[in-house]
Design a protein around this motif. Structure first.
Motif, PDB file in Angstrom:
ATOM      1  N   LEU A 278       0.859  -1.183   0.000  1.00 59.05           N
ATOM      2  CA  LEU A 278       0.000   0.000   0.000  1.00 59.05           C
ATOM      3  C   LEU A 278       0.893   1.231   0.000  1.00 59.05           C
ATOM      4  N   SER A 279       0.933   1.931  -1.116  1.00 62.46           N
ATOM      5  CA  SER A 279       1.832   3.077  -1.231  1.00 62.46           C
ATOM      6  C   SER A 279       1.311   4.267  -0.443  1.00 62.46           C
ATOM      7  N   LYS A 280       0.030   4.598  -0.638  1.00 63.28           N
ATOM      8  CA  LYS A 280      -0.532   5.729   0.100  1.00 63.28           C
ATOM      9  C   LYS A 280      -2.049   5.704  -0.001  1.00 63.28           C
ATOM     10  N   MET A 281      -2.676   6.662   0.680  1.00 59.30           N
ATOM     11  CA  MET A 281      -4.127   6.780   0.667  1.00 59.30           C
ATOM     12  C   MET A 281      -4.490   8.195   0.218  1.00 59.30           C
ATOM     13  N   GLU A 282      -5.289   8.280  -0.837  1.00 54.73           N
ATOM     14  CA  GLU A 282      -5.831   9.572  -1.252  1.00 54.73           C
ATOM     15  C   GLU A 282      -7.081   9.836  -0.418  1.00 54.73           C
ATOM     16  N   GLU A 283      -7.132  10.975   0.261  1.00 52.24           N
ATOM     17  CA  GLU A 283      -8.198  11.266   1.228  1.00 52.24           C
ATOM     18  C   GLU A 283      -8.900  12.572   0.874  1.00 52.24           C
ATOM     19  N   THR A 284     -10.211  12.521   0.856  1.00 47.07           N
ATOM     20  CA  THR A 284     -11.012  13.710   0.580  1.00 47.07           C
ATOM     21  C   THR A 284     -12.085  13.848   1.653  1.00 47.07           C
ATOM     22  N   LEU A 285     -12.085  14.977   2.339  1.00 46.53           N
ATOM     23  CA  LEU A 285     -13.143  15.299   3.297  1.00 46.53           C
ATOM     24  C   LEU A 285     -14.169  16.170   2.589  1.00 46.53           C
ATOM     25  N   VAL A 286     -15.429  15.752   2.644  1.00 41.63           N
ATOM     26  CA  VAL A 286     -16.516  16.528   2.044  1.00 41.63           C
ATOM     27  C   VAL A 286     -17.332  17.124   3.182  1.00 41.63           C
ATOM     28  N   ALA A 287     -17.358  18.456   3.272  1.00 40.76           N
ATOM     29  CA  ALA A 287     -18.049  19.159   4.352  1.00 40.76           C
ATOM     30  C   ALA A 287     -19.085  20.099   3.761  1.00 40.76           C
ATOM     31  N   ASN A 288     -20.363  19.758   3.995  1.00 40.07           N
ATOM     32  CA  ASN A 288     -21.468  20.575   3.484  1.00 40.07           C
ATOM     33  C   ASN A 288     -21.316  20.840   1.989  1.00 40.07           C
ATOM     34  N   GLY A 289     -20.931  19.791   1.264  1.00 41.46           N
ATOM     35  CA  GLY A 289     -20.813  19.886  -0.183  1.00 41.46           C
ATOM     36  C   GLY A 289     -19.481  20.401  -0.679  1.00 41.46           C
ATOM     37  N   GLU A 290     -18.646  20.938   0.198  1.00 37.19           N
ATOM     38  CA  GLU A 290     -17.341  21.449  -0.214  1.00 37.19           C
ATOM     39  C   GLU A 290     -16.290  20.353  -0.036  1.00 37.19           C
ATOM     40  N   ARG A 291     -15.448  20.170  -1.060  1.00 34.04           N
ATOM     41  CA  ARG A 291     -14.455  19.105  -1.041  1.00 34.04           C
ATOM     42  C   ARG A 291     -13.093  19.644  -0.592  1.00 34.04           C
ATOM     43  N   PHE A 292     -12.489  18.940   0.366  1.00 32.09           N
ATOM     44  CA  PHE A 292     -11.153  19.289   0.855  1.00 32.09           C
ATOM     45  C   PHE A 292     -10.230  18.102   0.552  1.00 32.09           C
ATOM     46  N   GLU A 293      -9.348  18.276  -0.430  1.00 34.87           N
ATOM     47  CA  GLU A 293      -8.391  17.229  -0.791  1.00 34.87           C
ATOM     48  C   GLU A 293      -7.241  17.276   0.213  1.00 34.87           C
ATOM     49  N   LEU A 294      -7.099  16.235   1.012  1.00 37.49           N
ATOM     50  CA  LEU A 294      -6.123  16.233   2.106  1.00 37.49           C
ATOM     51  C   LEU A 294      -4.777  15.633   1.710  1.00 37.49           C
ATOM     52  N   SER A 295      -4.701  15.021   0.552  1.00 34.15           N
ATOM     53  CA  SER A 295      -3.455  14.397   0.114  1.00 34.15           C
ATOM     54  C   SER A 295      -2.512  15.428  -0.498  1.00 34.15           C
ATOM     55  N   THR A 296      -1.253  15.052  -0.587  1.00 33.70           N
ATOM     56  CA  THR A 296      -0.245  15.860  -1.273  1.00 33.70           C
ATOM     57  C   THR A 296       0.600  14.925  -2.130  1.00 33.70           C
ATOM     58  N   ASN A 297       0.717  15.238  -3.411  1.00 32.02           N
ATOM     59  CA  ASN A 297       1.492  14.416  -4.333  1.00 32.02           C
ATOM     60  C   ASN A 297       2.366  15.293  -5.215  1.00 32.02           C
ATOM     61  N   GLN A 298       3.510  14.767  -5.549  1.00 39.97           N
ATOM     62  CA  GLN A 298       4.361  15.409  -6.548  1.00 39.97           C
ATOM     63  C   GLN A 298       4.272  14.585  -7.828  1.00 39.97           C
ATOM     64  N   TYR A 299       3.603  15.140  -8.824  1.00 38.39           N
ATOM     65  CA  TYR A 299       3.590  14.524 -10.141  1.00 38.39           C
ATOM     66  C   TYR A 299       4.671  15.184 -10.989  1.00 38.39           C
ATOM     67  N   ALA A 300       4.951  14.613 -12.132  1.00 39.02           N
ATOM     68  CA  ALA A 300       5.958  15.203 -13.011  1.00 39.02           C
ATOM     69  C   ALA A 300       5.530  16.613 -13.393  1.00 39.02           C
ATOM     70  N   GLY A 301       6.196  17.584 -12.804  1.00 39.48           N
ATOM     71  CA  GLY A 301       5.924  18.981 -13.147  1.00 39.48           C
ATOM     72  C   GLY A 301       4.804  19.645 -12.383  1.00 39.48           C
ATOM     73  N   ALA A 302       4.181  18.953 -11.421  1.00 44.55           N
ATOM     74  CA  ALA A 302       3.049  19.568 -10.716  1.00 44.55           C
ATOM     75  C   ALA A 302       2.905  19.003  -9.318  1.00 44.55           C
ATOM     76  N   LEU A 303       2.568  19.874  -8.376  1.00 45.37           N
ATOM     77  CA  LEU A 303       2.241  19.467  -7.017  1.00 45.37           C
ATOM     78  C   LEU A 303       0.727  19.479  -6.890  1.00 45.37           C
ATOM     79  N   HIS A 304       0.126  18.291  -6.722  1.00 43.87           N
ATOM     80  CA  HIS A 304      -1.342  18.204  -6.704  1.00 43.87           C
ATOM     81  C   HIS A 304      -1.779  16.894  -6.042  1.00 43.87           C
ATOM     82  N   PRO A 305      -2.812  16.955  -5.192  1.00 42.94           N
ATOM     83  CA  PRO A 305      -3.353  18.176  -4.589  1.00 42.94           C
ATOM     84  C   PRO A 305      -2.388  18.734  -3.542  1.00 42.94           C
ATOM     85  N   THR A 306      -2.807  19.764  -2.846  1.00 41.32           N
ATOM     86  CA  THR A 306      -1.940  20.415  -1.857  1.00 41.32           C
ATOM     87  C   THR A 306      -2.599  20.358  -0.484  1.00 41.32           C
TER      88      THR A 306
END
Length: 643
Positions: free
Chosen positions: A61-89
């Protein structure tokens, strides 16, 4: 120094890649990442399992992508470095992190907090993740959590890439336990949760970039597979558990597993730091020591050097016995394995000092426990055989010469780095610390023979000791520099000022005492001592390399050519205290150094001690983020200062 527990607020993005956490399971497996959740190494993962205890590690298991949804608003809690981009933050929502009793992360949104807890179950390849929604005033509304596991399923030295051979299918039983087996040569993998449901997805995430591997000159790109998404409705104060394991576990067990871990960890708190515990793992029916995380396994030299600090200074006497027995049982031709192979591989015997360090480990065990019966029955015959083999000659040209000193081939001391097959620090012939260890081993064996009334053998050893001491002074004393030569090769001495000479003073049976010993300690302090340990070469030497880093060539070229090693602080300060008769002033000086070292526990491997540091200020950490003998020798120094 003995507590090494901490909690802190985070400073991003400065700490994004530099601070890493580590959780281990006592059988060679571990979990680790940066505190942001970003994986910056191929060795990072939430479950790096030891499939043939304590080796054959695989990132499942490399990692867990986690998203908290609060009253319809999405909060991406993960952090990843892709080639040329930091996403999500997701690091932007991370408010604090703490290590005790296990890695715990607190994410903060405008309305609510989410606490994430990660721990490994001792003795098995199982990771438990728990997510608790805060119960703050005003936290009303609708909340849910989405969890997307990302799988690697590969050797921890490798990387994985999207491929048709990866078996995407999974099965879910009546208790909601999901079973996967992406490749036939790896074990079944189980994931259980107490969320609402798991929805099949089957997506590849492409081009994760591992910046630490890029810096080290290794392949730095990987694809990971996401088989499903777990969706969980949450109310304030509610906890969602997810258990991932190579054995069938249910999420309903998560809380009891956590309570058992709490009891185990609190029970050891009085006598064992968390740091020491992370290096001690099972091997067969006994125990051994993992030399460092993330990429080392159990090495004989490192194990014997680390044994006093990791086990005796922390009250784990039975573990010390088992380690000594494990290596005694694997002795061959007077040598202990420098490295055990994987389950299908043979041990490697390429060290001249591993067996000699075993004498010192046995002596320390006796000094602490007085367990003469065990030593006489289990160790004494092996130690006698080791000396006999060294006297007549064993592998790699290791043999006693007619002057009573030990000679060996190249690349067999702890300074063993090679570039293009050639030793960076050639030390074939008679190396100074090998003579110190040889004299210490003979003296230890002599004391055993005297105790057990083996007078003839004791007399033989006494004669050899006298010859060894005389030959050593004749060949190793550097009158011009007021210290010791590092190596004598074919009668030609190497005057490089290196830390290896300190062992001629620091060991229990020193080769050098009195004014000469004080001179040696003074030279080492002047040229080699830093706030992080001892340099491996004087900065005044033309071959000195002041920075450790870069690709393999750059790192190996500097490894023992000026790079600082914190484990050497143990023998240095032991020698310092000895030549100053353990005065209050000498203890105060050593204590100040130890206190000044403490800030390092808040960088690199959090709460841990790195393998090496650059020789030049500001002495940036490098190598493994957690090194056994680094921790062990600082623990031993702490114990010395308590006496």
């Amino acid at each position: 120094m003995r507590s090494w527990r901490w909690k802190r607020s985070l400073n991003f993005p400065a700490d994004l890649l530099n601070d890493e956490w580590l959780e281990t399971n006592g059988i060679g497996g571990f979990a680790s990442a940066t505190i942001s959740g970003l994986n910056s190494r191929r060795y990072h993962g939430l479950l790096v399992a030891a499939l043939d205890i304590p080796v054959r590690r695989a990132v499942l298991l490399s990692k867990m992508e986690e998203t908290l949804v609060a009253n319809g608003e999405r909060f991406e809690l993960s952090t990843n470095q892709y080639a040329g981009a930091l996403h999500p933050t997701g690091y932007r929502y991370l408010g604090s992190y703490e290590t005790v009793p296990c890695p715990t992360f607190r994410f903060q949104t405008d309305l609510v907090t989410l606490e994430k807890r990660v721990f490994l179950v001792h003795g098995e390849n199982t990771v438990v993740l728990s997510y608790e929604l805060g119960n703050e005033p005003g936290a009303g509304g609708e909340y849910s959590l989405e969890l997307r596991p990302l799988l690697a399923f590969r050797d921890y030295h490798a990387t994985t890439h999207a491929n048709p051979a990866f078996r995407r299918e999974f099965e879910e039983d009546e208790e909601g336990v999901i079973r996967l087996r992406p490749y036939p040569d790896l074990p079944d993998f189980y994931i259980s949760h107490n969320g609402c449901f798991a929805e099949a997805t089957g997506n590849w995430y492409y081009n994760f970039e591992y910046v630490r591997e890029q810096e080290r000159g290794f392949f730095d790109c990987e694809d990971l597979f996401q088989p499903f998404v777990i969706r969980c409705r949450l109310k304030p104060g509610q906890t969602v558990h997810m258990v991932a394991s190579t054995r069938r576990r249910t999420a309903s067990e998560a809380e009891s597993l956590y309570q058992a871990e709490l009891e185990r960890r609190s029970g050891m708190a009085a006598v064992l730091t968390k740091d020491a515990d992370q290096f001690i793992v099972r091997r067969g029916n006994g125990h051994t020591v993992i030399a460092g995380y993330h990429w080392f396994t159990d090495w004989g030299r490192d194990t014997m050097i680390s044994l006093p600090g990791l086990t005796l200074c922390t009250g784990r006497y039975e573990i010390a016995r088992e380690i000594l027995q494990t290596f005694a049982a694997n002795a061959s031709q007077g040598m202990i394995p420098n490295r055990f192979g994987d389950a299908s591989g043979a041990p490697e015997w390429n060290t001249v000092d591993g067996a000699l360090w075993m004498f010192e480990a046995a002596r320390c065990y006796l000094e602490e426990r007085g367990d003469w019966e065990f030593v006489k029955e289990k160790l004494y015959p092996v130690l006698q055989d080791m000396v006999a083999w060294h006297r007549r000659g064993t592998r790699y040209g290791i043999h006693m010469t007619t002057d009573g000193l030990l000679s060996a081939g190249d690349g067999l001391t702890w300074m063993d780095a090679r570039v293009d097959g050639r030793a960076v620090t050639p030390r074939d012939g008679k190396a100074v610390e090998i003579q110190a260890l040889w004299f210490n081993a003979l003296s230890t064996l002599h004391s055993f023979a005297e105790r057990w009334g083996e007078n003839e053998y004791a007399a033989e050893l006494a004669t050899l000791l006298a010859l060894t001491r005389k030959s050593f002074f004749d060949q190793f004393w550097n009158e011009k520099a007021g210290c010791l030569f590092d190596v004598v090769r074919n009668g030609r001495p190497d005057a490089s000022i290196r830390p290896n000479q300190i062992f001629a003073v620091s060991l229990a049976y020193p080769l050098v005492e009195g004014a000469a010993a004080k001179q040696i300690v003074g030279v080492v302090r002047r040229d080699l001592l830093t706030p992080r340990g001892l340099r491996t070469l004087s900065p005044g030497d033309a071959a000195y390399r002041g920075r450790y880093g870069g690709d393999s060539f750059s790192r190996d070229s500097a490894y023992h050519q000026g790079t600082v090693w914190p484990w050497l602080a143990g023998p240095f300060w032991a020698a310092w205290l000895k030549v100053h008769s353990y005065s209050a002033e000498s203890k105060a000086t050593a204590t100040r150094w130890l206190e000044d070292f403490a800030p390092h526990l808040h960088e690199a491997g959090i709460g841990q001690v790195s393998e090496v540091f650059s020789g030049d200020a500001p002495h940036e950490p490098g190598g493994c983020i957690a090194q056994a003998w680094s921790v062990a020798e600082l623990l031993r120094l702490s114990r010395l200062l308590e006496k």
